[in-house]
Design an enzyme around this catalytic site. Sequence first.
Site, PDB file in Angstrom:
ATOM      1  CE1 TYR A  32      49.972  74.018  64.355  1.00  0.00           C
ATOM      2  CE2 TYR A  32      50.733  75.906  65.521  1.00  0.00           C
ATOM      3  CZ  TYR A  32      49.762  75.284  64.813  1.00  0.00           C
ATOM      4  OH  TYR A  32      48.435  75.660  64.991  1.00  0.00           O
ATOM      5  CE  LYS A 146      49.823  74.482  68.709  1.00  0.00           C
ATOM      6  NZ  LYS A 146      48.454  75.142  67.997  1.00  0.00           N
ATOM      7  CD  GLU A 178      39.786  72.829  67.974  1.00  0.00           C
ATOM      8  OE1 GLU A 178      40.241  73.155  68.892  1.00  0.00           O
ATOM      9  OE2 GLU A 178      40.039  72.245  66.924  1.00  0.00           O
ATOM     10  CG  LEU A 202      45.286  71.434  69.787  1.00  0.00           C
ATOM     11  CD1 LEU A 202      46.033  70.503  69.197  1.00  0.00           C
ATOM     12  CD2 LEU A 202      45.859  72.969  69.887  1.00  0.00           C
TER      13      LEU A 202
HETATM   14  N1  PDD Z   1      46.380  78.092  68.401  1.00  0.00           N
HETATM   15  N2  PDD Z   1      42.617  74.814  69.058  1.00  0.00           N
HETATM   16  C1  PDD Z   1      43.158  75.259  67.891  1.00  0.00           C
HETATM   17  C2  PDD Z   1      42.640  74.592  66.382  1.00  0.00           C
HETATM   18  C3  PDD Z   1      44.223  76.027  67.787  1.00  0.00           C
HETATM   19  O1  PDD Z   1      45.267  76.077  66.683  1.00  0.00           O
HETATM   20  C4  PDD Z   1      44.651  76.520  69.271  1.00  0.00           C
HETATM   21  C5  PDD Z   1      46.058  77.201  69.329  1.00  0.00           C
HETATM   22  C6  PDD Z   1      44.177  76.109  70.228  1.00  0.00           C
HETATM   23  C7  PDD Z   1      44.442  76.543  71.828  1.00  0.00           C
HETATM   24  O2  PDD Z   1      45.347  75.700  72.429  1.00  0.00           O
HETATM   25  P1  PDD Z   1      46.501  76.322  73.299  1.00  0.00           P
HETATM   26  O3  PDD Z   1      45.603  76.615  74.291  1.00  0.00           O
HETATM   27  O4  PDD Z   1      47.405  75.287  73.600  1.00  0.00           O
HETATM   28  O5  PDD Z   1      47.254  77.534  72.614  1.00  0.00           O
HETATM   29  C8  PDD Z   1      42.826  75.424  70.142  1.00  0.00           C
HETATM   30  C9  PDD Z   1      47.833  78.341  68.320  1.00  0.00           C
HETATM   31  C10 PDD Z   1      48.029  79.566  69.504  1.00  0.00           C
HETATM   32  C11 PDD Z   1      48.274  79.110  66.916  1.00  0.00           C
HETATM   33  O6  PDD Z   1      47.885  78.209  66.152  1.00  0.00           O
HETATM   34  O7  PDD Z   1      48.731  80.179  66.673  1.00  0.00           O
END
Ligand code: PDD
Length: 284
Positions: A32, A146, A178, A202
């Site tokens: 996703y 993801k 993270e 991620l």
């Molecule tokens: N989450 N690490 C994890 C485990 C994440 O689920 C996310 C983002 C990030 C940050 O990634 P980005 O900058 O590309 O949003 C890091 C999204 C927003 C979610 O699951 O809602």
Amino acid sequence: MKFAILNSQIIERSEARVDVEDRGYQFGDGVYEVIRVYNGRMFTANEHLNRFVKSSASIGITLPYTIEQLTQLLEELKEKNNLQLGTIYLQITRGVAPRNHPFPTEEIVPTLVAYTKEVGRPVESLATGVTTILTEDIRWLRCDIKSLNLLANLLAKQKAAEEGCFEAIQHRGQDVTEGSSSNIFIVKNGTVMTHQSDNLILKGITKDVILDLCLKNNIRVQERTFTLDELAQADEVFLASTTAEVMPIIEIDGKKAGDGQPGPVTRKLQELFVQEIERQCGNL
Ligand code: PDD
């Protein structure tokens, strides 16, 4: 009336249904993205869609759409839902097949779903900062994908929620990885540090924007693993994600992070990040 994407169609959201034997529903067999929309425009859409293609490929789902086609579909969805400030959620699963662990041997069509949500910017938390807890990272070794399998992330986030905190900072032994849904940064003596983009985290799109902003603005930056001790001794701590942007962390497990207030480097990066949003999407 709101609309959603189901495969290549834009249909009424209430009509968007998937089969109970969709492998996404049964196994979490899919990937996703969450894309931010400001002023009716997608922020870093290409970066998100490229990661979407990469995540899909890494679990053997061949996307039956090009990035151009996906962009077109998402643009249409956003227009139809008149989304000005919010997010687009996009996911693809391997498709529908009788429940069996191996990938189906017959050709099946991946299920693509997308919908929009109105979400404001978290302006209050951006100003004051948020509190966090620490938790052992119990996830698998392909956190770079993801994946829809978010159970370990959910358990971590729930633990934070039960403590009245915004985020759980995960660590593998002494090494900080993270957040449950964000990347974690520390600042020490003016140098910004964050975990390198390998299989344990991620590769956040927001993280990459921040690293780029650091380089362009002569802010020293290191992508490397840092420890719980370094986290505890950091001058500043912040997290980053699509929805949280550059979010100061003021508390970890009930103790002050840095001096317990958003720090100057974090503030500077917030300012630069807003400028980047405005460059791509117009004035906030
Ligand atoms: N989450 N690490 C994890 C485990 C994440 O689920 C996310 C983002 C990030 C940050 O990634 P980005 O900058 O590309 O949003 C890091 C999204 C927003 C979610 O699951 O809602």
